[in-house]
Design an enzyme around this catalytic site. Structure first.
Site, PDB file in Angstrom:
ATOM      1  N   LYS A  50       0.843  -1.201   0.000  1.00  6.46           N
ATOM      2  CA  LYS A  50       0.000   0.000   0.000  1.00  6.46           C
ATOM      3  C   LYS A  50       0.874   1.245   0.000  1.00  6.46           C
ATOM      4  CE  LYS A  50      -3.908  -2.221   2.246  1.00  6.46           C
ATOM      5  NZ  LYS A  50      -4.589  -2.585   3.479  1.00  6.46           N
ATOM      6  N   GLN A  94      -4.774  -1.331   9.645  1.00  2.00           N
ATOM      7  CA  GLN A  94      -4.706  -2.670   9.063  1.00  2.00           C
ATOM      8  C   GLN A  94      -5.348  -3.686  10.014  1.00  2.00           C
ATOM      9  OE1 GLN A  94      -3.445  -3.376   5.914  1.00  2.00           O
ATOM     10  NE2 GLN A  94      -4.248  -5.434   6.262  1.00  2.00           N
ATOM     11  N   ASP A 117     -11.049   3.263   4.152  1.00  2.00           N
ATOM     12  CA  ASP A 117     -11.527   1.886   4.034  1.00  2.00           C
ATOM     13  C   ASP A 117     -13.054   1.845   3.922  1.00  2.00           C
ATOM     14  OD1 ASP A 117      -9.730  -0.186   3.775  1.00  2.00           O
ATOM     15  OD2 ASP A 117      -9.314  -0.346   5.923  1.00  2.00           O
TER      16      ASP A 117
END
Ligand code: NAP
Length: 279
Positions: A50, A94, A117
């Protein structure tokens, strides 16, 4: 094989390039903060990828690596600092988090406008009322692949296998918003094969290697395989690819289908969040 291959690598590369071009036109660099707690090897790889992809697209990405024993209170304080940081447009924590930290409390602590997200309940609600700006990355990637393949959704029957909060449910919401008639199937569905056979568009997100067989697929159907499963030394999807490709009209491979779209959509969400905050 009769099906057209939907090449996620190619679509993702084009999206990343488009984000890079749009980012280059801004008077600032969008900022992305990725928070990793502990040393889960798979998570470390995801986070590194990422970071690299974001920086290549002109996004100022940084990873905060916190030790596995970080307390929930300390993590919440980190999130609060990132919420207040004007240079940070996107925050991604995460998952999974260590067991002593409540993921829900952490997700709810992220400023919804920085929630790249799309997991914050405010963004989940906005997704369902049709006002979402930040849509979860993998479902967004699924929709972009369908658009790229020129798949008409209006009035079509879509079947989504799986009802998780990160894939199945948001994919179903997006397909509904795009005027498909959507069925969501799951582990308690009575006759999975029969449901699948009714699908013009089948999205599989169950996490069971090659569960969907060729004879579950209607001739000409479009198959999007979200699954990533290890089978021996191979990575396979939730769909038995060779069987399905002999029947379907179009299909995504695994790997190289939905997978590459997820990070590309994260970059786009970061850009979206930055432009919404800073213009
Ligand atoms: P999840 O949270 O485990 O959810 C799986 C869903 O599938 C659940 O709704 C479950 O039903 C259903 N299911 C499980 N076994 C089933 C069966 N035998 N028959 C019918 N339904 C069944 O998984 P997820 O996070 O949504 O992920 C799904 C897959 O996508 C995994 O392979 C994951 O690795 C992959 N994935 C890929 C990406 C990407 O970037 N490409 C991103 C996220 C996930 P119940 O609700 O009834 O339990």
């Amino acid at each position: 094989m009769t099906a057209t291959l939907i090449d996620g690598k190619q679509v993702a590369a084009a999206l990343r390039e488009s984000v890079a071009v749009r980012t280059a036109g801004l008077p600032y660099r969008p900022g992305l903060a990725v928070v990793l707690v502990g040393e889960d090897p798979a998570s470390s790889v995801y986070v590194r990828n990422k970071d690299r992809a974001a920086n290549a697209a002109g996004i100022a990405a940084r990873t905060l690596r916190l030790p596995a024993e970080t307390t929930e209170a300390a993590l919440l304080a980190t999130i609060a600092a990132l919420n207040a940081d004007a240079e940070v447009d996107g925050i991604l924590v995460q998952l999974p988090l260590p067991a002593h930290i409540r993921s829900r409390a952490v997700i709810e602590a992220i400023d919804p406008d920085k929630d790249v997200d799309g997991f914050h309940p405010i963004n989940v609600g906005r997704l369902y009322d049709g006002t979402a700006a930040l849509v979860p990355c993998t479902p967004l990637g699924v929709m972009k692949l369908l658009a790229h393949a020129g798949v008409a959704l209006r009035g079509k029957r879509a079947v989504v296998l799986g009802r998780s909060a990160i894939v199945g449910k948001p994919v179903a919401a997006l397909l509904t918003a795009a005027d498909a008639t959507v069925t969501v199937a799951h582990s308690r569905t009575a006759d999975l094969a029969a449901e699948c056979r009714r699908a013009d568009i089948l999205v599989a997100a169950v996490g069971r290697a090659e569960l969907v067989r060729g004879d579950w697929i209607a001739p000409g159907a479009v198959v999007i395989d979200v699954g990533i499963n290890r089978l021996g030394d191979r990575l396979v999807g939730d769909v038995a690819f060779d069987e399905a490709a002999a029947v379907a009209g179009a299909i995504t491979p695994v790997p190289g289908g939905v997978g590459p779209m997820t990070i590309a959509c994260l970059l786009e969400n970061t850009l979206t969040a930055a432009v919404a905050r800073r213009g």
